[in-house]
Design a protein around this motif. Structure first.
Motif, PDB file in Angstrom:
ATOM      1  N   ARG A 301       0.828  -1.211   0.000  1.00 47.70           N
ATOM      2  CA  ARG A 301       0.000   0.000   0.000  1.00 47.70           C
ATOM      3  C   ARG A 301       0.866   1.265   0.000  1.00 47.70           C
ATOM      4  NH1 ARG A 301      -2.449  -3.089  -1.523  1.00 47.70           N
ATOM      5  NH2 ARG A 301      -4.561  -3.826  -1.198  1.00 47.70           N
ATOM      6  N   PHE A 302       1.982   1.216   0.690  1.00 48.47           N
ATOM      7  CA  PHE A 302       2.847   2.391   0.769  1.00 48.47           C
ATOM      8  C   PHE A 302       3.648   2.602  -0.515  1.00 48.47           C
ATOM      9  CE2 PHE A 302       2.406   2.275   5.474  1.00 48.47           C
ATOM     10  CZ  PHE A 302       2.163   3.618   5.678  1.00 48.47           C
ATOM     11  N   PHE A 303       4.262   1.537  -1.025  1.00 46.59           N
ATOM     12  CA  PHE A 303       5.284   1.716  -2.050  1.00 46.59           C
ATOM     13  C   PHE A 303       4.906   1.197  -3.428  1.00 46.59           C
ATOM     14  CE2 PHE A 303       7.561   1.443   2.048  1.00 46.59           C
ATOM     15  CZ  PHE A 303       8.091   2.708   2.045  1.00 46.59           C
ATOM     16  N   GLN A 304       3.878   0.374  -3.549  1.00 46.58           N
ATOM     17  CA  GLN A 304       3.461  -0.082  -4.868  1.00 46.58           C
ATOM     18  C   GLN A 304       2.160   0.596  -5.301  1.00 46.58           C
ATOM     19  OE1 GLN A 304       3.440  -4.361  -5.163  1.00 46.58           O
ATOM     20  NE2 GLN A 304       5.566  -4.569  -4.577  1.00 46.58           N
ATOM     21  N   THR A 306       1.116   3.198  -3.760  1.00 44.20           N
ATOM     22  CA  THR A 306       1.356   4.609  -3.362  1.00 44.20           C
ATOM     23  C   THR A 306       0.119   5.228  -2.712  1.00 44.20           C
ATOM     24  OG1 THR A 306       0.790   5.461  -5.578  1.00 44.20           O
ATOM     25  CG2 THR A 306       3.111   4.944  -5.146  1.00 44.20           C
ATOM     26  N   ASN A 307      -0.553   4.426  -1.929  1.00 45.02           N
ATOM     27  CA  ASN A 307      -1.713   4.914  -1.183  1.00 45.02           C
ATOM     28  C   ASN A 307      -1.334   4.932   0.293  1.00 45.02           C
ATOM     29  OD1 ASN A 307      -4.210   5.470  -0.020  1.00 45.02           O
ATOM     30  ND2 ASN A 307      -5.331   4.246  -1.528  1.00 45.02           N
ATOM     31  N   TRP A 308      -0.716   6.022   0.709  1.00 45.87           N
ATOM     32  CA  TRP A 308      -0.182   6.100   2.063  1.00 45.87           C
ATOM     33  C   TRP A 308      -1.282   6.149   3.110  1.00 45.87           C
ATOM     34  CZ3 TRP A 308       5.177   7.829   3.541  1.00 45.87           C
ATOM     35  CH2 TRP A 308       6.094   7.488   2.558  1.00 45.87           C
TER      36      TRP A 308
END
Length: 342
Positions: A301-304, A306-308
């Motif tokens: 979710r954070f890095f692929q 990109t939904n922080w």
């Protein structure tokens, strides 16, 4: 604060408090506050965006009409008036498009709603697996810690502790890759089982390798708290219980385990939290082919994706469970934070 000032003096005490404040606020509190805050909002289209789109379409139609009016204008003055109106319409369109396309920060719980049934199942599996790793680590480490603290002579106990610590001089990832090679289809363990007609056993694909690698990776976090507490147990209590006719099981149940409760709490808390928050070990040991660990979903979710915001919601969910586990262990073992700190 008074005791600290008496022990170290005012200048050094102020420096200690300042550095401790930076550590607590900057490295612990601030990241958690940012994560909590980010998990409760998302960027959405502004309210009334649909109406703005309709209005923008109408203005574009108006521009087309003005273009025809400009072509049919009888004189220069009429064309100038049409050009002025076209510029005004174009300016209004630009402003409305910026308003329509600019996302608005909206407070919501929808980030937590992104965790559908599949992700909830992975979350539950990760928690249950972490509990299993903690239980296995305790079963493995308790006899080791008791033997080192009470049964072995000091010289041999020191050698055992050294043997436990030395492998940790090697990077954790290298140790995990070593276990992957050992448990692989063509690894030495399956080769040994093949000699007796067993195998090959899919240790990695079945998830067994994850448990083995995690227990090995976090064994010291269970052994040392248990050893530190058991070392303070008066051997005379064990001898007195044995003289009164207590068997080995009774001695451990009535004497050793009650004394070791703070160490058990610390070891279980550290092992559980490290297991639940592990990313590299389950990914390497399953080679990315088995069901993911929940931390892998957080990473994605954070890095692929990109939904922080959703990543923060997932991470906060895991943090809440880990915090709840701390209080659960304190309640079950009847220990306080002061006991754990010792």
């Amino acid at each position: 604060m008074t005791k600290l000032r008496r022990a170290f003096g005012a200048p050094l005490s102020a420096l200690i408090v300042f550095l401790a404040g930076i550590w607590i606020l900057g490295l612990i509190a601030a990241p958690q506050i940012i994560m909590i805050e980010q998990s409760f909002w998302t960027m959405q289209r502004p309210e009334g965006a649909a109406e703005l789109s309709v209005k923008i379409d109408a203005l574009y139609n108006r521009l087309d009409v003005l273009a025809l009016d400009h072509a049919a204008a009888p004189d220069e003055a009429a064309r100038a008036a049409v050009d002025a109106e076209r510029d005004a319409v174009q300016t209004e369109i630009t402003a409305l498009e910026v308003e329509e396309s600019t996302p608005v920060k909206t407070w919501t719980l929808s980030n937590y709603g992104q965790m559908g049934k599949a992700h909830l199942a992975i979350f539950a599996k990760t928690i249950l697996a972490s509990l299993a790793v903690t239980a296995i680590a305790f079963v493995v480490c308790y006899p080791i810690a008791f033997a080192i603290a009470k049964l072995e002579p000091p010289r041999r106990a020191a050698m055992i502790m050294l043997a436990l610590v030395i492998p940790y001089a090697i990077n954790e990832l290298l140790r995990v890759f070593a276990w992957q090679m050992i448990l692989n289809y063509g690894g030495p363990l399956n080769a040994a089982l093949g000699l007796v007609g067993i195998g090959p056993v899919p240790f990695l694909e079945s998830g067994t390798g994850v448990f083995v690698a995690m227990v090995y990776a976090y064994i010291l976090f269970m052994v040392f708290p248990l050893y530190n507490v058991l070392e303070t147990l008066d051997t005379n209590q064990i001898e007195a219980a044995r003289d009164l006719g207590a068997g080995t099981i009774q001695i451990h149940r009535r004497v050793v385990l009650p004394h070791a409760r703070p160490g058990i709490a610390v070891g279980c808390i550290m092992t559980f939290m490290l297991s639940a928050g592990s990313y590299a070990v389950p990914y390497i040991m399953t080679r990315g082919t088995a069901d993911p660990w929940f931390t892998q979903l957080v990473y994605n979710r954070f890095f692929q994706a990109t939904n922080w915001n959703v990543g923060a919601a997932y991470a906060l969910s895991l943090l809440v469970v880990c915090t709840g586990f701390i209080f659960l262990m304190m309640g079950l073992l009847k220990v306080r934070l002061r006991d754990i700190a010792k």
